[in-house]
Design an enzyme around this catalytic site. Structure first.
Site, PDB file in Angstrom:
ATOM      1  CD  GLU A 128      30.013  41.469  50.328  1.00  0.00           C
ATOM      2  OE1 GLU A 128      31.253  41.477  50.202  1.00  0.00           O
ATOM      3  OE2 GLU A 128      29.334  42.484  50.552  1.00  0.00           O
ATOM      4  CG  ASP A 159      35.078  42.956  45.915  1.00  0.00           C
ATOM      5  OD1 ASP A 159      35.078  42.244  46.940  1.00  0.00           O
ATOM      6  OD2 ASP A 159      34.747  44.151  45.914  1.00  0.00           O
ATOM      7  CD  GLN A 164      33.728  51.683  51.612  1.00  0.00           C
ATOM      8  OE1 GLN A 164      34.463  51.400  50.677  1.00  0.00           O
ATOM      9  NE2 GLN A 164      32.531  51.126  51.757  1.00  0.00           N
TER      10      GLN A 164
HETATM   11 ZN    ZN Z   1      34.620  43.362  48.631  1.00  0.00          ZN
END
Ligand code: ZN
Length: 304
Positions: free
Chosen positions: A215, A169, A125
């Protein structure tokens, strides 16, 4: 903030039993100080170490950990129980739940769900963020503006809950877009993922609380019963964990309805070993927001 009034289920007699448990817990908690509790206060790695001790049969740790811009993870935090599948890593309980969810989706005739991304180390990140900042600077933005703009599209290092190993995800088309929410898989996940311990972490209706865009592809494993409580009461992790972390707040939850089994989710400044020994299984422990722990305890209603 009267969530508990809506959340508490069951008959009045159950409340009395639960109240007695809570009262005894408070009294015991004031008198019992375990040496081991210091190990938990110090940080996340100690929580995981405690999980593997034989003192308490804790099956999950850190599941309600609130990670966001205000509550970032340390740069050296790495979950201790990551498992890997085709290069994608997740905490073991989250992976097991994901596989169960996938099987249930297939049984309902929905195919093609893929895991796009899960655990991401701090440095991943950090590098992603630094690259974005550098690109913006090369486009003429000053350093402060570049950081501000980068933070609008990327989580700052430490603020991504992918670092917990509990976030994933998912996709059917390969892309991570809002359109995923309109697919059969996306709709199924919205309705059913809570049954497997997952929440849609950044819902469309809660962007002003999460400060993250909608999201539909980003799931967070919080385990049961938390995911179902949050789903049925339309709560984000900020709202749910924040409510419990306030001293004096608690949730009692029976699932399924009519079951004699119940969960007590409570904030504790101390480690209630004695109530574990006598009455209740502690199934989850998580650091509370302002110190102490969020404990999830499983017990049975006792009727005479
Ligand atoms: Zn994510």
């Amino acid at each position: 903030m009267n969530y508990w009034k809506r959340i508490i289920k069951g008959r009045a007699s159950y409340y009395i039993v639960a109240a007695l448990i809570i009262i005894s817990w408070v009294i015991i908690g004031m008198r019992v100080r375990l040496l081991a509790s210091d190990a938990i206060v110090d940080g996340e790695n100690e929580v995981y170490a405690y999980k593997h001790s034989n003192t308490l049969n804790i099956t999950d740790s850190g599941l309600l950990w609130l990670v966001n811009l205000q509550n970032p993870l340390d740069s050296d935090f790495v979950p201790s129980n990551l498992v890997s599948h085709q290069g994608i890593r997740l905490q073991a309980p989250a992976f097991a739940a994901y596989n169960q969810m996938l099987a249930a989706m297939k049984a309902d005739g929905i195919q093609g769900l893929q895991l796009a991304s899960a655990y991401r180390p701090y440095v991943y990140q950090r590098d992603l963020f630094t690259t974005k900042v550098n690109t913006l600077k090369s486009q003429g933005h000053n350093p402060e503006a570049a950081i501000e703009l980068a933070a609008q599209v990327l989580q700052r290092p430490g603020a991504s809950e992918h670092q917990t190993g509990l976030a994933l995800d998912v996709t059917v088309a390969g892309d991570l877009t809002e359109d995923f929410g309109k697919t059969a898989a996306g709709k199924w996940i919205e309705e059913n993922s809570h049954r497997f311990g997952f929440i849609i972490r950044y819902p469309q209706s809660k962007t002003e609380i999460t400060h993250i865009i909608y999201e539909p592809w980003h799931l967070r494993y919080v385990g049961l019963p938390h995911a179902t409580i949050m789903f049925e009461n339309n709560l984000t992790l900020e709202e749910y964990a924040g409510f419990i972390a306030e001293t004096g707040n608690y949730i009692i939850w029976t699932e399924p309805r009519g079951s004699r089994e119940f969960y007590l989710v409570i904030h504790s400044d101390e480690w209630p070993q004695t109530i574990h020994d006598r009455l209740i299984d502690i199934s989850s422990v998580c650091p509370g927001g302002g110190g102490g722990y969020i404990l999830t305890m499983r017990g049975m209603y006792i009727t005479y």
